[in-house]
Design a protein around this motif. Structure first.
Motif, PDB file in Angstrom:
ATOM      1  N   GLN A 130       0.829  -1.209   0.000  1.00 54.62           N
ATOM      2  CA  GLN A 130       0.000   0.000   0.000  1.00 54.62           C
ATOM      3  C   GLN A 130       0.870   1.268   0.000  1.00 54.62           C
ATOM      4  O   GLN A 130       0.774   2.117   0.868  1.00 54.62           O
ATOM      5  CB  GLN A 130      -0.945  -0.009   1.203  1.00 54.62           C
ATOM      6  CG  GLN A 130      -1.991  -1.103   1.167  1.00 54.62           C
ATOM      7  CD  GLN A 130      -3.048  -0.916   0.101  1.00 54.62           C
ATOM      8  OE1 GLN A 130      -3.765   0.070   0.085  1.00 54.62           O
ATOM      9  NE2 GLN A 130      -3.140  -1.873  -0.813  1.00 54.62           N
ATOM     10  N   LYS A 131       1.731   1.388  -1.000  1.00 53.19           N
ATOM     11  CA  LYS A 131       2.730   2.463  -1.023  1.00 53.19           C
ATOM     12  C   LYS A 131       2.236   3.793  -1.583  1.00 53.19           C
ATOM     13  O   LYS A 131       2.844   4.833  -1.342  1.00 53.19           O
ATOM     14  CB  LYS A 131       3.939   2.010  -1.846  1.00 53.19           C
ATOM     15  CG  LYS A 131       4.718   0.858  -1.221  1.00 53.19           C
ATOM     16  CD  LYS A 131       5.890   0.447  -2.107  1.00 53.19           C
ATOM     17  CE  LYS A 131       6.677  -0.688  -1.473  1.00 53.19           C
ATOM     18  NZ  LYS A 131       7.806  -1.118  -2.335  1.00 53.19           N
ATOM     19  N   SER A 132       1.171   3.788  -2.348  1.00 48.99           N
ATOM     20  CA  SER A 132       0.727   5.022  -2.995  1.00 48.99           C
ATOM     21  C   SER A 132       0.250   6.053  -1.987  1.00 48.99           C
ATOM     22  O   SER A 132      -0.243   5.711  -0.912  1.00 48.99           O
ATOM     23  CB  SER A 132      -0.407   4.722  -3.987  1.00 48.99           C
ATOM     24  OG  SER A 132       0.058   3.914  -5.035  1.00 48.99           O
ATOM     25  N   LYS A 133       0.399   7.307  -2.340  1.00 48.06           N
ATOM     26  CA  LYS A 133      -0.031   8.401  -1.479  1.00 48.06           C
ATOM     27  C   LYS A 133      -1.404   8.890  -1.938  1.00 48.06           C
ATOM     28  O   LYS A 133      -1.578   9.246  -3.096  1.00 48.06           O
ATOM     29  CB  LYS A 133       0.979   9.542  -1.537  1.00 48.06           C
ATOM     30  CG  LYS A 133       2.370   9.162  -1.029  1.00 48.06           C
ATOM     31  CD  LYS A 133       3.341  10.326  -1.163  1.00 48.06           C
ATOM     32  CE  LYS A 133       4.724   9.936  -0.675  1.00 48.06           C
ATOM     33  NZ  LYS A 133       5.697  11.049  -0.822  1.00 48.06           N
ATOM     34  N   VAL A 134      -2.347   8.904  -1.042  1.00 52.57           N
ATOM     35  CA  VAL A 134      -3.689   9.391  -1.351  1.00 52.57           C
ATOM     36  C   VAL A 134      -4.151  10.353  -0.266  1.00 52.57           C
ATOM     37  O   VAL A 134      -3.611  10.372   0.839  1.00 52.57           O
ATOM     38  CB  VAL A 134      -4.704   8.238  -1.506  1.00 52.57           C
ATOM     39  CG1 VAL A 134      -4.335   7.338  -2.668  1.00 52.57           C
ATOM     40  CG2 VAL A 134      -4.818   7.438  -0.222  1.00 52.57           C
TER      41      VAL A 134
END
Length: 346
Positions: A130-134
């Motif tokens: 879950q590396k993405s930045k949101v």
């Protein structure tokens, strides 16, 4: 409707990296739709609704603080007073009568009264990194995915991530189709609703409840597609799973003799292409932000939880007073059915 400016948003909100998954029991089943038909009683078709008990006929857009208006929620995380809803599934018998299809809880959530399983994620569903930045949703945020009037495959392709899974058992997650399954499903039909994941960074709503959000330029959220310049802010992938227990309707002797659709949305659609879902954000304070900042996968130990028994206690009054259990001569609202002839085979 205007929210915080994009530059301020990007400067103040921390990046979030997490996936949380939780169950929500039924809040109510009524012909109400305060997003598309605010104030209309009854609305054109039946919905099944979960979340906070501040849900009402109008859901005044000026009231952004749903947690302050709610005293309970049907969701496992007791700080989530959001509302989520979809249409209701019906079975059509050979004599033309209809029966509402019951819902079944997913494994590990047994005892839940109807409802759905909710996901908030920043990457692909089973990507533990879950590396993405949101950026988490803002107070007053609301959106709609899908279109209740769609009955063709070509039109349904506009919504890339609405699908169905014909479930053999609780572990079934594939294959996915964009129309109703063409064969009987041993356990049931899972309806999957994945909302758009790119936001314009300014508007918490739009006239059609869709234009302030969009899909990535190419691919999907889960494939790492970039957001367009018009909607540069990545928001969590909100996903709903509803398991409709079709197992009682697997005997083809009970199905329509004309070879037409056996299952219909409460809109009257027998193709499955009209699948749609509504969302009104209502997490208390910064609870969702904190949960997603925790870099967790599926669980969120910093959030308050409640038991399934407590979830099931939360309800709202029936303001429509419509009977829709048992066998019906017509769908609630007397909606005309739309279908493509399909001969299912066991």
């Amino acid at each position: 409707m205007q929210g915080t400016g994009l530059l301020a948003l990007l400067g103040v909100l921390a990046p979030v990296q997490a996936l949380i998954r939780f169950g929500c029991s039924q809040l109510t089943v009524q012909r109400l739709d305060p997003l598309v038909n605010p104030g209309l009683v009854p609305s054109p078709h039946l919905h099944q609704i979960i979340g906070g008990n501040s849900f009402n006929v109008t859901m005044d857009p000026g009231s952004h603080d749903l947690p302050a208006l709610s005293t309970c929620t049907t969701c496992q995380f007791s700080e989530d007073f959001s509302n989520y809803w979809t249409a209701v599934l019906f079975f059509r018998a050979k004599n033309g009568t209809f029966k509402r299809v019951p819902q079944i809880a997913q494994q590990g959530m047994e005892g839940t009264n109807g409802g759905m399983v909710v996901y908030y994620m920043s990457d692909a569903l089973f990507d533990t990194a879950q590396k993405s930045k949101v950026t988490a949703f803002k107070p007053g945020f609301r959106m709609l995915v899908g279109d209740a009037s769609i009955t063709s495959r070509a039109s349904a392709r506009k919504y890339r991530q609405l699908s169905y899974t014909c479930m053999e058992n609780q572990a079934s997650r594939s294959p996915e189709t964009i129309s109703f399954p063409k064969t009987p499903c041993k356990l049931g039909i899972m309806a999957n609703h994945r909302f758009p994941t790119c936001w314009d960074g300014k508007n918490v709503d739009s006239p059609n409840h869709q234009d302030h959000v969009t899909y990535p330029v190419t691919g999907s959220f889960e494939s790492g597609g970039d957001c367009p310049s018009t909607h540069p802010v990545k928001i969590p992938q909100l996903m709903l799973e509803t398991v409709w227990d079709t197992s009682a309707f697997n005997n083809q002797k009970d199905w329509p003799e004309d070879g037409g659709s056996a299952f219909f949305w409460s809109t009257g659609d027998g193709t499955g292409f009209s699948s749609h879902a509504d969302y009104l954000f209502g997490w208390k304070g910064d609870s969702l932000q904190r949960a997603m900042d925790a870099h967790s996968y599926v669980t969120a130990n910093m959030l308050k939880t409640q038991t399934i028994k407590e979830q099931n206690k939360c309800t709202v009054p029936d303001v429509v007073g419509e009977k829709f259990d048992g066998w019906l001569k017509a769908l609630p609202g007397d909606n005309m059915i739309t279908m493509k002839p399909t001969r299912f085979r066991a």
